[in-house]
Structures are given as C-alpha cells and as structure tokens.
Design an enzyme around this catalytic site. Sequence first.
Site, PDB file in Angstrom:
ATOM      1  N   ASP A 271       0.861  -1.180   0.000  1.00  0.00           N
ATOM      2  CA  ASP A 271       0.000   0.000   0.000  1.00  0.00           C
ATOM      3  C   ASP A 271       0.896   1.228   0.000  1.00  0.00           C
ATOM      4  O   ASP A 271       1.473   1.592   1.021  1.00  0.00           O
ATOM      5  CB  ASP A 271      -0.909  -0.010   1.227  1.00  0.00           C
TER       6      ASP A 271
ATOM      7  N   TYR B  55      -7.660  16.118  -5.394  1.00  0.00           N
ATOM      8  CA  TYR B  55      -7.192  15.310  -6.527  1.00  0.00           C
ATOM      9  C   TYR B  55      -6.534  16.191  -7.586  1.00  0.00           C
ATOM     10  O   TYR B  55      -5.423  15.916  -8.044  1.00  0.00           O
ATOM     11  CB  TYR B  55      -8.351  14.529  -7.143  1.00  0.00           C
TER      12      TYR B  55
END
Length: 250
Positions: free
Chosen positions: A54, A144
């Site tokens: 991860d 984002y």
Amino acid sequence: MKALITGASSGIGRDIARVLSTKGYDLILVARRLDRLEELKKELSCNVQTISLDLAQEESCFRLYDLVKNQEIDMLINNAGFAVYGEFDQTDLTRELELIHTNIKAVHILMKLFLQDFKRRNRGYILNVASSAAFLPGPLMAAYYASKAYVLRLTEAVHKELQKTNSKVYVGVLCPGPVHTEFEQNAKITFGVKALDSPYVARYTVDRMLKHKRMIIPGILMKAAFALTKILPQKILLHFLYKLQKEKFV
C-alpha cells in the site's frame, strides 16, 4: 529490459503492463490487491514479479525500493493514485491524506530514488501519471486536482534539469482525460464527456514515452482542452469546471 509499474492491478497501469510485455520487457507489478496482480501475471508472456504494498504508507515506498534496488530496472511507471469527490469541507480527511500520500508522496519518493540510480547509469525511463486535472483547479475534486498539478510540475522541472545536463535519462508525464477504468467507481463519479479506452491510452503512452515526449496527452479532445486552458480566463474555466464536476456525482 525490466519495468516496474505501480498501480498495476487495473486500468492504465494494467494495460501498460500488457503493452510492455509484448515489447519484451520483464515486469515488476505493484499494487495492494495481490490476487489481481497474479491474474495479470498468468496472461503475460514475460517474467513477472508481483509485490503487494500500500503506497499510501510512506514506509511501503522505501520498502519497495529496497526490495528491487539490486535488480537492473530500466523503467519506472509511477501510476498508483485515486480521487476523492465532494465539497472540500465535507470530504473525509483521512481519505484525503491517503490520496496525498499515494498521489504525491509515493510518486516523489520513488521518482527520486530511481532517478538517482538511473542518472548514475545515464539511462532509464520514468513516467509519472498525472491527469488533465493537472491543468486547472478542480472544484469538488480539489485535493485530486491539486495532487496531479504537483505531479505535472515536478516532472516538468526535473525534465528540464536532465535536459540541461545532457542526461540520457527520460522523465515524462502522462496527462489523460477521462479513461474507462475503475476510477469512476472508486471516486463515485460518472464522466460527463466521452472516455477513451484504457488499452488505447496504454499503447499511445508507451509509444510516446519511448520517443521521449515530455508531456503525453492522449486524444484530440484533451489536446484541445489543454489549448483552451491557455486562452480562456480562469474565472470562466472555474465556472465551467464546477458545473462539469457537479454533473459527475453518482
């Protein structure tokens, strides 16, 4: 030849792996979902190493490098990333911090570590996956858009540094518009414009990367959109983007 691809379990990362496999590259595929990587490994006609990590965890980025640093890696595809949708004061902070760690910190760490190796050898490719979102602020997907702007500007700056030292190392950035992947489902949005097919984007990207193109923008529509960002006032662009983003919500 050997390439390392992050975020290789789906979408553009997966399809770039398929393209590079046909070109004779051995692959190191990295993602959280090991089962997806193993499925992909079975279909590829090359040597494949799968690693489940991860990259939202800083220590995982350094662990990844330590796991592969003694291998002769020729190419890094920094593809792992995701989006969060919603008004900034309403979105989940923990999820946004994971976004920042994945979209920015992981890209930064891996790019620096592998670039140091590539510069010593004076060869190698690094492709950072940004987005057309990098060109403007993005109301309702603020974190984002900002993260992809970081990736774009970092890549462009390092590209110039390498150019000025006559380095043979390539550093470039992919800025796609909407692409049919799991991105929509994960961000809980639907695209307001026609999306490109991921296999096409992967083929186009690899072709342009091997030709040392600094910025790769697949599709005529996104090329036109990029040109418009240079012409239209930002006030108008922000108004349009807000309306477009509002329509994305599922």
